[in-house]
Design a protein around this motif. Structure first.
Motif, PDB file in Angstrom:
ATOM      1  N   ILE A   1       0.846  -1.202   0.000  1.00 42.72           N
ATOM      2  CA  ILE A   1       0.000   0.000   0.000  1.00 42.72           C
ATOM      3  C   ILE A   1       0.882   1.253   0.000  1.00 42.72           C
ATOM      4  O   ILE A   1       0.641   2.211  -0.737  1.00 42.72           O
ATOM      5  N   ILE A   2       1.926   1.225   0.817  1.00 44.35           N
ATOM      6  CA  ILE A   2       2.872   2.354   0.853  1.00 44.35           C
ATOM      7  C   ILE A   2       3.551   2.504  -0.504  1.00 44.35           C
ATOM      8  O   ILE A   2       3.724   3.618  -1.015  1.00 44.35           O
ATOM      9  N   ALA A   3       3.931   1.367  -1.101  1.00 46.59           N
ATOM     10  CA  ALA A   3       4.605   1.406  -2.408  1.00 46.59           C
ATOM     11  C   ALA A   3       3.698   2.008  -3.472  1.00 46.59           C
ATOM     12  O   ALA A   3       4.152   2.783  -4.317  1.00 46.59           O
ATOM     13  N   ILE A   4       2.405   1.650  -3.443  1.00 37.68           N
ATOM     14  CA  ILE A   4       1.468   2.178  -4.444  1.00 37.68           C
ATOM     15  C   ILE A   4       1.343   3.692  -4.311  1.00 37.68           C
ATOM     16  O   ILE A   4       1.385   4.441  -5.295  1.00 37.68           O
ATOM     17  N   GLY A   5       1.177   4.170  -3.071  1.00 35.39           N
ATOM     18  CA  GLY A   5       1.064   5.615  -2.859  1.00 35.39           C
ATOM     19  C   GLY A   5       2.308   6.368  -3.283  1.00 35.39           C
ATOM     20  O   GLY A   5       2.232   7.394  -3.952  1.00 35.39           O
ATOM     21  N   LEU A   6       3.471   5.815  -2.914  1.00 33.25           N
ATOM     22  CA  LEU A   6       4.728   6.485  -3.248  1.00 33.25           C
ATOM     23  C   LEU A   6       5.033   6.403  -4.741  1.00 33.25           C
ATOM     24  O   LEU A   6       5.559   7.348  -5.331  1.00 33.25           O
TER      25      LEU A   6
ATOM     26  N   LEU B   1      10.174   1.708   4.781  1.00 35.43           N
ATOM     27  CA  LEU B   1      11.296   1.769   3.841  1.00 35.43           C
ATOM     28  C   LEU B   1      11.244   0.633   2.829  1.00 35.43           C
ATOM     29  O   LEU B   1      11.621   0.818   1.667  1.00 35.43           O
ATOM     30  N   ILE B   2      10.782  -0.540   3.251  1.00 29.13           N
ATOM     31  CA  ILE B   2      10.619  -1.648   2.302  1.00 29.13           C
ATOM     32  C   ILE B   2       9.610  -1.263   1.223  1.00 29.13           C
ATOM     33  O   ILE B   2       9.845  -1.427   0.022  1.00 29.13           O
ATOM     34  N   GLY B   3       8.467  -0.698   1.662  1.00 29.28           N
ATOM     35  CA  GLY B   3       7.472  -0.224   0.688  1.00 29.28           C
ATOM     36  C   GLY B   3       8.000   0.934  -0.125  1.00 29.28           C
ATOM     37  O   GLY B   3       7.716   1.051  -1.320  1.00 29.28           O
ATOM     38  N   GLY B   4       8.802   1.795   0.526  1.00 33.22           N
ATOM     39  CA  GLY B   4       9.339   2.958  -0.167  1.00 33.22           C
ATOM     40  C   GLY B   4      10.283   2.592  -1.293  1.00 33.22           C
ATOM     41  O   GLY B   4      10.230   3.182  -2.371  1.00 33.22           O
ATOM     42  N   VAL B   5      11.158   1.610  -1.044  1.00 35.88           N
ATOM     43  CA  VAL B   5      12.094   1.173  -2.084  1.00 35.88           C
ATOM     44  C   VAL B   5      11.328   0.655  -3.298  1.00 35.88           C
ATOM     45  O   VAL B   5      11.623   1.014  -4.453  1.00 35.88           O
ATOM     46  N   MET B   6      10.304  -0.187  -3.041  1.00 35.37           N
ATOM     47  CA  MET B   6       9.495  -0.713  -4.153  1.00 35.37           C
ATOM     48  C   MET B   6       8.767   0.416  -4.880  1.00 35.37           C
ATOM     49  O   MET B   6       8.742   0.468  -6.108  1.00 35.37           O
ATOM     50  N   GLY B   7       8.178   1.331  -4.096  1.00 37.23           N
ATOM     51  CA  GLY B   7       7.405   2.422  -4.698  1.00 37.23           C
ATOM     52  C   GLY B   7       8.250   3.377  -5.508  1.00 37.23           C
ATOM     53  O   GLY B   7       7.866   3.792  -6.601  1.00 37.23           O
ATOM     54  N   ILE B   8       9.428   3.745  -4.980  1.00 35.61           N
ATOM     55  CA  ILE B   8      10.304   4.685  -5.691  1.00 35.61           C
ATOM     56  C   ILE B   8      10.809   4.071  -6.992  1.00 35.61           C
ATOM     57  O   ILE B   8      10.810   4.719  -8.047  1.00 35.61           O
TER      58      ILE B   8
END
Length: 410
Positions: free
Chosen positions: A27-32, A344-351
């Motif tokens: 979910i974090i990855a999608i938003g980012l 940060l795990i979601g952030g790496v995927m999202g970025i």
């Protein structure tokens, strides 16, 4: 406990609940990715747009019978069109303007033509544009093969043409088209040049264009009352405003505008058009940021919920840690770091996905590939912020648990 030990414990806890953790990270990855993707696309488009207008010359300005029509995010009001700029007016302006500038005149003759050579035929999406000897330079175009029109050829309307690079490939493949004769509409044109490859700009693709001498375009124009475009290139930026004043005065005389009446034509600087486009893109950026932020808020609520569940599930573990000497600060730090690591795990995927998505869209739109370091750093900073905000309350709750009651928890 050191930060390294806390990170190791966080990864162990995450590994114990992989599915739940990865869904939250997703979910974090999608938003980012939405946030970074849209901003990357806009950054790449801005860069491409700036380069495109720079190649046309920052010191140039254009005279048209109407404004540019750029109204993204505005009130939807279209610019008022004036009477068409006629061929005779454009040529008179070019001849009468007695200052050291380069004047180019162009006109669109057709926007849905087909071109043929032998058995090869293009799709009916070919633009035919009439140009003079200065127009290619004014449009920031270079020649990959052949030559430009001479002044005499532009004024006499000879059956010559210059092909865009895409059209050349369609009709001739890898062969040279120079001195070959193509057919478009009812006319036959001898090819004297091919433009170098260049991206699309504001919907116009020069690669699918046939450039013909200006007077020839006047003869074959599909419109009964076409309006010609005049581009003036000044030698340096310091004199541009002065030259605009001289050009305005000269064209008012040609158009017979009375002293008390306003101009019945529009003058726009090329860099002003680029700036207007870039400013209007900010509306798209605001929408993209709003979508990304809303998704991240949802993700942070989900993360807080997961951390609260984790605190409840690990109540006995917290009691054991307190019993062997862990103070509230250590417990609070452990759960905060766990929340940040998930972010940060979601952030790496999202970025990574956002940069890939943004650049793919940019390349499809004719832009260039960029690595937005500012957005990458900002994205990681945002992940840490979301992790701290989402993990603070669960971490505080865990740190305040009574060790005796926690050890008795089943």
């Amino acid at each position: 406990m050191t930060y390294t030990e806390n990170v190791r414990l966080a990864l162990h806890a995450i590994n114990s609940n992989r599915l739940r953790t990865m869904l939250t990270a997703l979910i974090i990855a999608i938003g980012l990715s939405a946030l970074v993707g849209i901003l990357t696309t806009l950054d790449a488009v801005k860069k491409s747009m700036t380069e495109a207008f720079s190649s046309m010359g920052a010191n140039s300005f254009t005279i048209r019978n109407r404004g540019t029509g750029i109204r993204i995010g505005g009130n939807g009001v279209r610019p008022k069109p004036f009477a068409s700029i006629r061929y005779e007016e454009a040529i008179a302006f070019k001849k009468n303007l007695e200052i050291p500038v380069t004047v180019a005149v162009s006109v669109f003759a057709s926007d849905g033509a087909t071109a043929k050579y032998g058995s090869k035929k293009s799709n009916p999406n070919i633009n035919i544009q009439g140009i003079d000897e200065n127009s290619l330079n004014a449009q920031g175009l270079d020649l990959a093969l052949g030559r430009n029109f001479s002044k005499a050829e532009a004024e006499q309307g000879t059956n010559l043409c210059i092909l865009g690079d895409d059209l050349k490939t369609t009709l001739f493949g890898d062969d040279s088209p120079i001195d070959k004769v193509i057919t478009t509409g009812n006319g036959r044109f001898k090819v004297v040049g091919v433009t170098a490859k260049k991206g699309s700009s504001m919907g116009f693709n020069g690669g699918r264009t046939i450039y013909v001498p200006l007077f020839k375009a006047k003869i074959i124009n599909e419109s009964a009352n076409p309006s010609y475009t005049i581009t003036v290139m000044s030698p340096n930026s310091e004199e541009t405003e002065k030259i605009i004043g001289e050009a305005t005065s000269e064209f008012r005389n040609i158009r017979k505008v009375k002293i008390k009446d306003p101009n019945n034509f529009e003058i726009s600087k090329s860099d002003a058009v680029a700036q207007t486009l870039i400013e209007n893109l900010s509306y798209v950026a605001i929408g993209g940021v709003a979508i990304g932020v809303i998704t991240l808020i949802g993700a942070s609520i989900g993360l807080m919920n997961i951390m609260l569940v984790s605190v409840t599930e690990r109540t006995r573990e917290i009691g054991v840690r307190k019993a062997i000497g862990a103070n509230p600060s250590v417990i609070r730090k452990q759960f905060l770091i766990e929340a940040v690591v998930i972010c940060l795990i979601g952030g790496v995927m999202g970025i990574m996905f956002g940069i890939l998505l943004g650049n793919v869209i940019s390349l499809l739109m004719g832009g260039s590939f960029i690595i937005p370091w500012l957005f990458i750093i900002g994205g990681f900073g945002l992940c840490v912020l979301v992790g701290v905000i989402s993990g603070y309350y669960p971490a505080k709750k865990a740190s305040k648990l009574d060790p005796v009651e926690a050890l008795r928890y089943e």
